[in-house]
Design a protein around this motif. Structure first.
Motif, PDB file in Angstrom:
ATOM      1  N   ASP A 355       0.836  -1.077   0.157  1.00 61.29           N
ATOM      2  CA  ASP A 355       0.061  -0.027   0.096  1.00 61.29           C
ATOM      3  C   ASP A 355       0.627   1.569  -0.109  1.00 61.29           C
ATOM      4  OD1 ASP A 355      -2.244  -1.554   0.088  1.00 61.29           O
ATOM      5  OD2 ASP A 355      -2.673  -1.295   2.211  1.00 61.29           O
ATOM      6  N   GLY A 356       2.070   1.261   0.512  1.00 63.11           N
ATOM      7  CA  GLY A 356       3.052   2.168   0.535  1.00 63.11           C
ATOM      8  C   GLY A 356       3.895   2.078  -0.603  1.00 63.11           C
ATOM      9  N   HIS A 357       3.454   1.572  -1.606  1.00 61.93           N
ATOM     10  CA  HIS A 357       4.414   1.466  -2.772  1.00 61.93           C
ATOM     11  C   HIS A 357       5.724   0.838  -2.658  1.00 61.93           C
ATOM     12  CE1 HIS A 357       0.875   3.484  -4.757  1.00 61.93           C
ATOM     13  NE2 HIS A 357       0.949   4.395  -3.667  1.00 61.93           N
ATOM     14  N   GLU A 358       5.690   0.102  -1.734  1.00 63.82           N
ATOM     15  CA  GLU A 358       7.325  -0.484  -1.599  1.00 63.82           C
ATOM     16  C   GLU A 358       7.289  -1.880  -2.297  1.00 63.82           C
ATOM     17  OE1 GLU A 358       9.685   0.720   0.039  1.00 63.82           O
ATOM     18  OE2 GLU A 358       8.667   2.118   1.116  1.00 63.82           O
ATOM     19  N   HIS A 359       8.586  -2.207  -2.937  1.00 63.19           N
ATOM     20  CA  HIS A 359       8.454  -3.019  -3.988  1.00 63.19           C
ATOM     21  C   HIS A 359       9.027  -4.385  -3.153  1.00 63.19           C
ATOM     22  CE1 HIS A 359       8.320  -0.494  -7.298  1.00 63.19           C
ATOM     23  NE2 HIS A 359       9.439   0.173  -6.931  1.00 63.19           N
TER      24      HIS A 359
END
Length: 416
Positions: A355-359
């Motif tokens: 959700d925090g756009h971490e890969h």
């Protein structure tokens, strides 16, 4: 001679004999149950003990002035975390003290079980004002807000520090989880209680009588012993629940009573706890201290963050939200509570990172869970606990490099 060497010289069989005859003899009028504050394993075995021993009354290490509030704490409408909050103010000082309870705290579990079984429960420790007075007289640093569930002496003894070093545990908390929270679930209640009693007593024996007297521990134990003796006269089966550091002291308290200046359990102390109508939480004048003392005690809403020992005071086990989830699994009678909790937390962590756009990928979570199992085996644990979870998550989810820093170092331990 090294004090730790002196501690280990006495025959451990002597402690075993004391345990079998006076601590955990279910034929006795009194059974002692040593705990660590906020320990789900202690609560797990406590429920078993209450079912087997069937006490007539449960005595709990807690502020005597909180007794009028027990019905509030154990009420169905009260949702933990909760805390008893006590303040007092005189011409010379003003202090505040907390007595936090979580859903799985042994003290809270005992209160709920007592209500369910319709038997009395009672706090038997000295009032908070005596802690502060003794602390200031003994030259300790004055604190404005403290927790009375302090475990500094237990966790910081030479015995515990040497064990951390020998077992390659980074802290007392990691050692406790390995031996008691995880390992203790495989043991019988009697075996578990004996281990807690032995560990805590050997830790206590690292301190001199003078040190225990200056900290107020001996006075507290002598006072609690008065309550225990009174309960034994009125009930056939008395269950005593205190911090493990105090169990040995309660059995030996008569030895020190003549050396202590302690308040007697009389009407003056009762009047100091309650106002004229017998209601808690009102201001009154102390009958013991010549200064005018205004004091209050009331239950208050608490949070996991406030209850966590790492938030600033030594008040039982850390990572309280994590162990609340362990308690959920124990109540559901799951055989692998730590593995199930790890799976749940890793999946939630992965969703939050995405959700925090971490890969991060599903393979990262699989790798983390696999690493938890590997670390648990390497460290001699049946399941991986919170420390394996943190190490695995750090290794699997953090991309790139982090600056080197020591993590959770035991003060006498050379490993990180």
């Amino acid at each position: 001679m090294d004090r730790l060497t002196a501690v280990l010289d006495p025959d451990v069989e002597q402690l075993q004999s004391l345990f079998e005859s006076q601590v955990y003899n279910l034929s006795n009028h009194t059974v002692y149950y040593p705990i660590r504050h906020h320990s789900p394993a202690c609560s797990y075995h406590l429920l078993r003990l209450i079912e087997e021993y069937k006490p007539d009354i449960i005595l709990i290490e807690g502020p005597e002035s909180g007794n009028p509030l027990i019905s509030v704490l154990s009420d169905e409408a009260t949702l933990p975390p909760v805390s008893l909050y006590y303040t007092y103010e005189s011409e010379l000082e003003r202090e505040a003290c907390y007595y936090p309870m979580l859903r799985y705290s042994p003290e809270y579990v005992a209160l709920k079980e007592a209500k369910r079984l319709n038997i009395p429960a009672k706090f038997i420790d000295l009032d908070y004002q005596h802690f502060s007075t003794r602390a200031s007289k003994s030259g300790q640093t004055e604190q404005k807000e403290i927790s009375i569930q302090d475990e500094t002496l237990l966790a910081g003894s030479d015995f515990i520090n040497r064990l951390c070093q020998k077992t390659n545990c980074r802290s007392f908390d990691e050692l406790w989880e390995k031996v008691f929270e995880i390992g203790g679930l495989e043991k019988s209640t009697e075996e578990f209680v004996q281990d807690v009693f032995t560990y805590c007593t050997l830790s206590r024996m690292c301190y001199s009588t003078e040190r225990l007297q200056s900290s107020g521990d001996l006075a507290r134990e002598a006072y609690m012993k008065q309550h225990i003796n009174q309960a034994v006269q009125e009930h056939d089966r008395v269950l005593v629940i205190t911090g493990g550091f105090h169990t040995y002291g309660l059995l030996m308290s008569e030895k020190h009573e003549s050396e202590l200046e302690q308040p007697e359990m009389d009407k003056r102390h009762t009047d100091r706890r309650l106002d004229g109508q017998g209601k808690p939480g009102t201001s009154q004048q102390s009958a013991v201290n010549p200064d005018t003392v205004h004091q209050q005690m009331y239950p208050m809403v608490y949070t996991f963050a406030e209850a966590d020992r790492l938030n600033g005071y030594a008040s039982g086990m850390p990572y309280v939200n994590y162990y609340d989830q362990i308690w959920n699994q124990l109540l559901r009678k799951k055989s692998t509570p730590y593995n199930l909790t790890a799976l749940d937390l890793l999946s939630r962590l992965m969703r939050q990172l995405r959700d925090g756009h971490e890969h991060v990928s599903t393979s990262d979570a699989i790798e983390a869970y696999s690493m938890i199992q590997g670390l648990a085996g390497l460290r001699g644990k049946r399941e991986g606990g919170v420390y394996e979870l943190m190490d695995a998550a750090l290794s699997s989810f953090v991309k790139g490099s982090l600056p080197w820093r020591p993590i959770n170092r035991c003060k006498s331990c050379s490993s990180y």
